[in-house]
Scaffold this motif. Structure first.
Motif, PDB file in Angstrom:
ATOM      1  N   GLU A   1       0.854  -1.169   0.000  1.00 12.18           N
ATOM      2  CA  GLU A   1       0.000   0.000   0.000  1.00 12.18           C
ATOM      3  C   GLU A   1       0.899   1.230   0.000  1.00 12.18           C
ATOM      4  O   GLU A   1       1.784   1.349   0.852  1.00 12.18           O
ATOM      5  CB  GLU A   1      -0.918   0.023   1.220  1.00 12.18           C
ATOM      6  CG  GLU A   1      -2.020  -1.013   1.191  1.00 12.18           C
ATOM      7  CD  GLU A   1      -2.973  -0.873   2.373  1.00 12.18           C
ATOM      8  OE1 GLU A   1      -2.698  -0.018   3.246  1.00 12.18           O
ATOM      9  OE2 GLU A   1      -3.972  -1.599   2.409  1.00 12.18           O
ATOM     10  N   ILE A   2       0.678   2.132  -0.946  1.00 10.67           N
ATOM     11  CA  ILE A   2       1.504   3.330  -1.082  1.00 10.67           C
ATOM     12  C   ILE A   2       0.598   4.544  -0.941  1.00 10.67           C
ATOM     13  O   ILE A   2      -0.417   4.657  -1.648  1.00 10.67           O
ATOM     14  CB  ILE A   2       2.250   3.364  -2.430  1.00 10.67           C
ATOM     15  CG1 ILE A   2       3.129   2.121  -2.574  1.00 10.67           C
ATOM     16  CG2 ILE A   2       3.117   4.603  -2.534  1.00 10.67           C
ATOM     17  CD1 ILE A   2       2.528   1.005  -3.357  1.00 10.67           C
ATOM     18  N   SER A   3       0.926   5.463  -0.022  1.00 12.49           N
ATOM     19  CA  SER A   3       0.099   6.649   0.217  1.00 12.49           C
ATOM     20  C   SER A   3       0.965   7.750   0.822  1.00 12.49           C
ATOM     21  O   SER A   3       2.185   7.587   0.988  1.00 12.49           O
ATOM     22  CB  SER A   3      -1.071   6.313   1.157  1.00 12.49           C
ATOM     23  OG  SER A   3      -0.592   5.863   2.409  1.00 12.49           O
ATOM     24  N   ASP A   4       0.331   8.878   1.146  1.00 16.16           N
ATOM     25  CA  ASP A   4       0.996  10.002   1.830  1.00 16.16           C
ATOM     26  C   ASP A   4       2.202  10.512   1.061  1.00 16.16           C
ATOM     27  O   ASP A   4       3.269  10.774   1.626  1.00 16.16           O
ATOM     28  CB  ASP A   4       1.402   9.606   3.248  1.00 16.16           C
ATOM     29  CG  ASP A   4       0.218   9.259   4.119  1.00 16.16           C
ATOM     30  OD1 ASP A   4      -0.842   9.886   3.923  1.00 16.16           O
ATOM     31  OD2 ASP A   4       0.332   8.369   4.978  1.00 16.16           O
ATOM     32  N   GLY A   5       2.062  10.654  -0.251  1.00 20.77           N
ATOM     33  CA  GLY A   5       3.131  11.216  -1.061  1.00 20.77           C
ATOM     34  C   GLY A   5       4.353  10.332  -1.205  1.00 20.77           C
ATOM     35  O   GLY A   5       5.444  10.820  -1.524  1.00 20.77           O
ATOM     36  N   ALA A   6       4.212   9.036  -0.985  1.00 15.81           N
ATOM     37  CA  ALA A   6       5.354   8.119  -0.996  1.00 15.81           C
ATOM     38  C   ALA A   6       5.610   7.549  -2.389  1.00 15.81           C
ATOM     39  O   ALA A   6       4.793   7.662  -3.304  1.00 15.81           O
ATOM     40  CB  ALA A   6       5.121   6.985  -0.002  1.00 15.81           C
ATOM     41  N   SER A   7       6.778   6.927  -2.531  1.00  9.85           N
ATOM     42  CA  SER A   7       7.162   6.203  -3.743  1.00  9.85           C
ATOM     43  C   SER A   7       7.685   4.838  -3.336  1.00  9.85           C
ATOM     44  O   SER A   7       8.216   4.660  -2.242  1.00  9.85           O
ATOM     45  CB  SER A   7       8.258   6.958  -4.508  1.00  9.85           C
ATOM     46  OG  SER A   7       7.837   8.257  -4.859  1.00  9.85           O
ATOM     47  N   GLU A   8       7.543   3.875  -4.226  1.00  7.48           N
ATOM     48  CA  GLU A   8       8.062   2.542  -3.942  1.00  7.48           C
ATOM     49  C   GLU A   8       8.468   1.863  -5.239  1.00  7.48           C
ATOM     50  O   GLU A   8       7.760   1.941  -6.249  1.00  7.48           O
ATOM     51  CB  GLU A   8       7.040   1.689  -3.203  1.00  7.48           C
ATOM     52  CG  GLU A   8       7.546   0.299  -2.869  1.00  7.48           C
ATOM     53  CD  GLU A   8       7.001  -0.227  -1.554  1.00  7.48           C
ATOM     54  OE1 GLU A   8       7.345  -1.370  -1.212  1.00  7.48           O
ATOM     55  OE2 GLU A   8       6.236   0.484  -0.886  1.00  7.48           O
ATOM     56  N   VAL A   9       9.617   1.182  -5.182  1.00  5.68           N
ATOM     57  CA  VAL A   9      10.107   0.375  -6.306  1.00  5.68           C
ATOM     58  C   VAL A   9      10.115  -1.080  -5.869  1.00  5.68           C
ATOM     59  O   VAL A   9      10.634  -1.409  -4.800  1.00  5.68           O
ATOM     60  CB  VAL A   9      11.517   0.819  -6.738  1.00  5.68           C
ATOM     61  CG1 VAL A   9      12.037  -0.077  -7.850  1.00  5.68           C
ATOM     62  CG2 VAL A   9      11.496   2.278  -7.194  1.00  5.68           C
ATOM     63  N   ILE A  10       9.548  -1.955  -6.683  1.00 12.56           N
ATOM     64  CA  ILE A  10       9.463  -3.383  -6.381  1.00 12.56           C
ATOM     65  C   ILE A  10      10.142  -4.150  -7.509  1.00 12.56           C
ATOM     66  O   ILE A  10       9.884  -3.894  -8.681  1.00 12.56           O
ATOM     67  CB  ILE A  10       7.999  -3.839  -6.265  1.00 12.56           C
ATOM     68  CG1 ILE A  10       7.274  -3.052  -5.161  1.00 12.56           C
ATOM     69  CG2 ILE A  10       7.913  -5.344  -5.992  1.00 12.56           C
ATOM     70  CD1 ILE A  10       5.772  -3.215  -5.197  1.00 12.56           C
ATOM     71  N   ASP A  11      11.005  -5.067  -7.142  1.00 16.65           N
ATOM     72  CA  ASP A  11      11.642  -5.946  -8.134  1.00 16.65           C
ATOM     73  C   ASP A  11      11.941  -7.261  -7.420  1.00 16.65           C
ATOM     74  O   ASP A  11      12.945  -7.395  -6.738  1.00 16.65           O
ATOM     75  CB  ASP A  11      12.911  -5.306  -8.675  1.00 16.65           C
ATOM     76  CG  ASP A  11      13.511  -6.081  -9.846  1.00 16.65           C
ATOM     77  OD1 ASP A  11      13.063  -7.222 -10.100  1.00 16.65           O
ATOM     78  OD2 ASP A  11      14.418  -5.558 -10.510  1.00 16.65           O
ATOM     79  N   GLU A  12      11.030  -8.241  -7.576  1.00 14.82           N
ATOM     80  CA  GLU A  12      11.155  -9.494  -6.843  1.00 14.82           C
ATOM     81  C   GLU A  12      10.883 -10.691  -7.756  1.00 14.82           C
ATOM     82  O   GLU A  12       9.945 -10.658  -8.551  1.00 14.82           O
ATOM     83  CB  GLU A  12      10.172  -9.523  -5.668  1.00 14.82           C
ATOM     84  CG  GLU A  12      10.450  -8.479  -4.603  1.00 14.82           C
ATOM     85  CD  GLU A  12       9.597  -8.692  -3.364  1.00 14.82           C
ATOM     86  OE1 GLU A  12       9.117  -9.824  -3.167  1.00 14.82           O
ATOM     87  OE2 GLU A  12       9.405  -7.723  -2.604  1.00 14.82           O
ATOM     88  N   PRO A  13      11.683 -11.758  -7.599  1.00 12.35           N
ATOM     89  CA  PRO A  13      11.402 -13.001  -8.338  1.00 12.35           C
ATOM     90  C   PRO A  13      10.497 -13.923  -7.520  1.00 12.35           C
ATOM     91  O   PRO A  13      10.514 -13.906  -6.288  1.00 12.35           O
ATOM     92  CB  PRO A  13      12.791 -13.611  -8.506  1.00 12.35           C
ATOM     93  CG  PRO A  13      13.529 -13.173  -7.268  1.00 12.35           C
ATOM     94  CD  PRO A  13      12.987 -11.805  -6.913  1.00 12.35           C
TER      95      PRO A  13
END
Length: 323
Positions: free
Chosen positions: A174-186
């Motif tokens: 869950e991404i909120s409050d002006g945040a950023s997220e990068v996901i890279d998973e096998p």
């Protein structure tokens, strides 16, 4: 959360769109050494907006729009709702451009929402969202790479998930409050059916001295390392352990899908309130589901709350209704 004191005006929307552009990619890589089947038994793609403006004098203003598709192929929709003018307004825009085919699953989504008031209005609100709910099925074990990049602004929110069909989450963010997220998973996946969801949306609001906008970007790609041949998937080849509700929470309508197993066909679904009373009976629901408009058996809109979706074998799922 970012509070804005100045009205950005319609001229700010192109800049917001550039900042909040979203690309969602689901790409299936194919080779010829091994034969495997990747199919898409279900998907729902949509965009929705609504705006409301409470005037100090005169009739309140409201606008809503929604476009959706449960079919494969191209889905290309941009919707906008705007009410008011000058210093009192509410505006929301959502765009969804996607093309679903078995070896190339591509989505491009965006949304923005803002509102402002002056002495003419006491409250203004805009909401926009772009979403995808999708299943994929594989007939043998596969290695996949799950990659996502999400940015949200203001009251923008996003959810990204991968899970076994009606089973445990393999990935949830869950991404909120002006945040950023990068996901890279096998992930190493056994044969079966898997659910991929990406939702993006949020509110722009203005009341008293408070004001906030909303927007966001997200990209997603899944790479299947095993080669894939495309084949039709019969409903008897896969299962759904409990009834499914897409989307959930529900705002105005949702699709109810019954639990499935080998030989499953049409069956009834009942919707119960928390007191155990049946408020809606759906006598014959096919395996690909039925759209429910959040009303009871008499056609009356049900109030917000938590309900239970129950099939004839006692399998159930929780439904959250928002108003």
């Amino acid at each position: 959360m970012r509070i804005h004191d100045d009205y950005p005006g319609s001229a700010a929307f192109p800049a917001l769109a550039r900042s909040f552009g979203i690309l969602v990619l689901l790409t299936i890589l194919a080779a010829t050494s091994v034969q495997a089947d990747i199919t898409f038994p279900y998907q729902l793609r949509d965009v929705l907006t609504f705006t409301t403006l409470d005037l100090v004098a005169g009739e309140d203003q409201f606008c809503s729009d929604q476009k959706s598709s449960g079919e494969s192929g191209e889905f290309n929709e941009t919707i906008t709702c705007q009410v008011g003018e000058g210093g009192h307004y509410a505006s929301a825009t959502a765009t969804h451009h996607s093309f679903i085919q078995p070896d190339n699953y591509i989505l491009d989504l965006s949304f923005e929402a803002s509102a402002s008031i002056d002495g003419e209005a006491s409250f203004a609100e805009g909401f926009g969202a772009a979403r995808v709910f999708s299943d994929f099925a594989i007939d043998e074990p596969m290695e996949i790479r799950f990659m996502a990049n999400v940015d949200v602004e203001g009251d923008g929110r996003s959810t990204v998930l991968l899970r076994e069909n009606d089973g445990p989450f393999l990935l949830y963010r869950e991404i909120s409050d002006g945040a950023s997220e990068v996901i890279d998973e096998p992930f190493s996946l056994p044969a079966g059916v898997y659910e991929v969801n990406l939702t993006l949306g949020g509110f722009g609001q203005a009341f008293n001295d408070y004001r906030v906008i909303a927007g966001g970007t997200a990209s997603l790609s899944i790479e299947f390392s095993s080669p894939a041949d495309v084949a039709e998937l019969d409903a008897n080849q896969w299962t759904r352990a409990i009834p499914r509700i897409v989307p959930n929470p529900v705002v105005s309508e949702t699709r109810l899908l019954p639990a499935l197993g080998p030989g499953a066909g049409r069956g009834p679904i009942a919707i119960l309130d928390l007191q155990g009373r049946t408020v809606r009976r759906l006598a014959s629901v096919p395996s690909d589901g039925i759209v429910w408009d959040a009303t009871d058996d008499a056609g009356r809109r049900l109030p917000a709350g938590i309900y239970l979706v129950l099939d004839s074998r006692g399998r159930s799922n929780k439904l959250i209704l928002l108003r």
